[in-house]
Design an enzyme around this catalytic site. Sequence first.
Site, mmCIF file in Angstrom:
data_model
loop_
_atom_site.group_PDB
_atom_site.id
_atom_site.type_symbol
_atom_site.label_atom_id
_atom_site.label_comp_id
_atom_site.label_asym_id
_atom_site.label_seq_id
_atom_site.Cartn_x
_atom_site.Cartn_y
_atom_site.Cartn_z
ATOM 1 N N GLY A 1 0.838 -1.181 0.000
ATOM 2 C CA GLY A 1 0.000 0.000 0.000
ATOM 3 C C GLY A 1 0.880 1.241 0.000
ATOM 4 N N CYS A 2 0.340 2.354 -0.492
ATOM 5 C CA CYS A 2 1.153 3.575 -0.538
ATOM 6 C C CYS A 2 1.485 4.075 0.861
ATOM 7 C CB CYS A 2 0.438 4.653 -1.342
ATOM 8 S SG CYS A 2 -1.220 5.066 -0.753
ATOM 9 N N TRP A 3 0.502 4.101 1.769
ATOM 10 C CA TRP A 3 0.743 4.635 3.107
ATOM 11 C C TRP A 3 1.757 3.833 3.919
ATOM 12 C CZ3 TRP A 3 -0.167 9.361 4.307
ATOM 13 C CH2 TRP A 3 -1.268 10.048 3.814
ATOM 14 N N TYR B 1 7.461 10.564 -1.293
ATOM 15 C CA TYR B 1 7.455 9.718 -2.492
ATOM 16 C C TYR B 1 6.148 9.928 -3.246
ATOM 17 C CZ TYR B 1 5.252 6.583 1.021
ATOM 18 O OH TYR B 1 4.485 6.053 2.043
#
Length: 316
Positions: free
Chosen positions: A115-117, A287
Amino acid sequence: MVAKVFIDGEAGTTGLQIRERLAGRRDIELLSIPTERRKDIAARAELLNAADVAILCLPDDAAKESVSLITNNTTKVIDASTAHRVAEGWAYGFAEMTRDQAGIIADAKRVCNPGCWPQGPIAMLRPLVEAGLLPADFPITVNGVTGYSGGGRAMIEDYVGKGEDAPEFMPYGLTLKHKHLPEMQKYAELSRVPLFMPAVGNFSQGMLVAVPLQLGILGSVPKATQLHAAIADYYAGLEGSFVEVAPLADLERTGELDPESYNNTNRMRLHVFANDDKAQAILVAVYDNLGKGASGAAVQNLNLMLGVDAATSLAA
């Protein structure tokens, strides 16, 4: 040898970004399903089983269905949903997470894209836990802001439609049940669930994640230099890495903490800010939520699974 790749869910935000990154590659043949047959299970099953690698850009239940449709022993899978992030038998697709993670991904048949987080907190906290500077049961708080593209097509259309009336900063996950918490806890090697407050900003893509640390509650309080050295040493000399660590600096503010700094790249930059006198520190990761946070990571994992340079078709 040309590898056959099928992106199941290629019309979504992540799928479109992956397809764009793979366009023009001579070592890949992209299999595609006609628009009118995207909900045809038989058609999807045919392409899933014809592919050397299937990349799933689907809701969780649909991703599980796609995996169940694969009846051969050859199709490899990269799942960009949350369905298999902490499942047994799936390699976690954060290639820089450990010294041997890239090799684990390269040898895997099933890879769950991160996941991005979680990636930012994992990148910053795991080195400190492994170095013994933070105990696994340390009370962790994670805050951050991401572009509205992280919410998928519906949120993108909502923000674009509202224009100047769209909220500049909108916290969410206020029930404290965010779907990324299990992987954040597991792969950062934490024994208690972090307190996590994400937010959406009025910009399309990019993200910044911050982890504040009240170090004074520890019996042995690490200094800023120790925190920075542990993180920097962890990633030093890591082959094919897209993670970098900013120099330790005593700054009131810096333009490097712009969540859009690394848009359209696969880079992740980590920062350590601290006040030794107050026994406090803030760890920050910057990012692209669509790059290293999603599609870029998927392409990096695909490259590892195909045995080609991890940076192929990825901007650093």
